[in-house]
Scaffold this active site. Sequence first.
Site, PDB file in Angstrom:
ATOM      1  N   ASP A 204       0.829  -1.202   0.000  1.00  0.00           N
ATOM      2  CA  ASP A 204       0.000   0.000   0.000  1.00  0.00           C
ATOM      3  C   ASP A 204       0.865   1.253   0.000  1.00  0.00           C
ATOM      4  OD1 ASP A 204       0.727   0.609   2.716  1.00  0.00           O
ATOM      5  OD2 ASP A 204      -0.737  -0.883   3.375  1.00  0.00           O
TER       6      ASP A 204
ATOM      7  N   LYS B 296      -4.270   2.878  -0.573  1.00  0.00           N
ATOM      8  CA  LYS B 296      -5.556   3.341  -0.066  1.00  0.00           C
ATOM      9  C   LYS B 296      -5.368   4.651   0.692  1.00  0.00           C
ATOM     10  CE  LYS B 296      -6.278  -0.454   2.231  1.00  0.00           C
ATOM     11  NZ  LYS B 296      -6.929  -1.490   3.058  1.00  0.00           N
TER      12      LYS B 296
END
EC number: 2.1.1.107
Length: 459
Positions: free
Chosen positions: A248, A270
């Site tokens: 991520d 995210k």
Amino acid sequence: MDHLPIFCQLRDRDCLIVGGGDVAERKARLLLEAGARLTVNALTFIPQFTVWANEGMLTLVEGPFDETLLDSCWLAIAATDDDTVNQRVSDAAESRRIFCNVVDAPKAASFIMPSIIDRSPLMVAVSSGGTSPVLARLLREKLESLLPQHLGQVARYAGQLRARVKKQFATMGERRRFWEKFFVNDRLAQSLANADEKAVNATTERLFSEPLDHRGEVVLVGAGPGDAGLLTLKGLQQIQQADIVVYDRLVSDDIMNLVRRDADRVFVGKRAGYHCVPQEEINQILLREAQKGKRVVRLKGGDPFIFGRGGEELETLCHAGIPFSVVPGITAASGCSAYSGIPLTHRDYAQSVRLVTGHLKTGGELDWENLAAEKQTLVFYMGLNQAATIQEKLIAFGMQADMPVALVENGTSVKQRVVHGVLTQLGELAQQVESPALIIVGRVVGLRDKLNWFSNYYD
């Protein structure tokens, strides 16, 4: 990266050293070990050069620098004690597109010589880019002590087995799993060191006959809060053994640079309130790749079990019967507070710590009454967008308006920035900070001015 590390094949290729002193002798020794066809040009030579010349190992050309000697060369080294001569050698080599090393003058050179750990055929080279040779030497000495002397024998024996491994194991994944077993087999290494041919053959046959584990697996790895030095040793081992890394946006570039070069990389970054890749799709990526027999590393910033949704991802794998394991990481609360000079607990100010998510599901509500209690430290993850609400609620439930607060942006990284004030300013302070950031609330924040040891910006 200022220099590309490469290993040159110099065997039976013409090379030139200009200089006949001790430094030139050390460089000549390296080139001779590499099998170069060596010419040495100098006004005078120390005795060792004469010994080598008499043994037919190199050619001596006595006299001033003769640039025509470069015409057939692949590589040159300027190692005189005269900067002017060294520069002439460098310029002449440059005009012929020949790589040239200039001793103690990296800016005048087109290549530099690293510190070398020789476990032939395994070679390890360490370089500081010419900026700190002493540091490179110290690192070489440390690596010398870590790498067993018989490692070269193991590497040489592995070379003898490559054709057999390629024939027996059809896929790259199978071959890699075999080699991983091979290189960590202490019995084989010891047998090679002892020249015990019978034991070597027996261990080798056992390695080839043992079935390889074709099942895929997922390893959940915490990457820590940003500083690559805070990645655990076990985490480093896992990302260097992975077939595929799913990561991520909180995983720093420095950590991604440590991932095995041949591993596939899947970015599923995210942000609070917005998912580049939906969580369910991430779960399915992990499941799908593991079912292909791959070793999957799910790499998450901080610790995967602290607001990292690691539990949700593992539930999917558990339901499908996929083997998994977890490597904890340093969570952002711990890393960011430490790098900001803010102890999360202190005998005089805080007897407990609460890690709180500021990003709630729709309709969710925190236990504000308990959060507003005295003698504790609050750390809010993903709380920037809710900073004004956090300020309002804590004051409404009785927290003192002058409670110290700090917001840590890009914690533990070279871009770390800390803004601090009091609770009544929290909403305003949040406007000065960008994600990723952490909010710390508590009397311990008041110790920052005294305990701050890591600062790249003046707050």
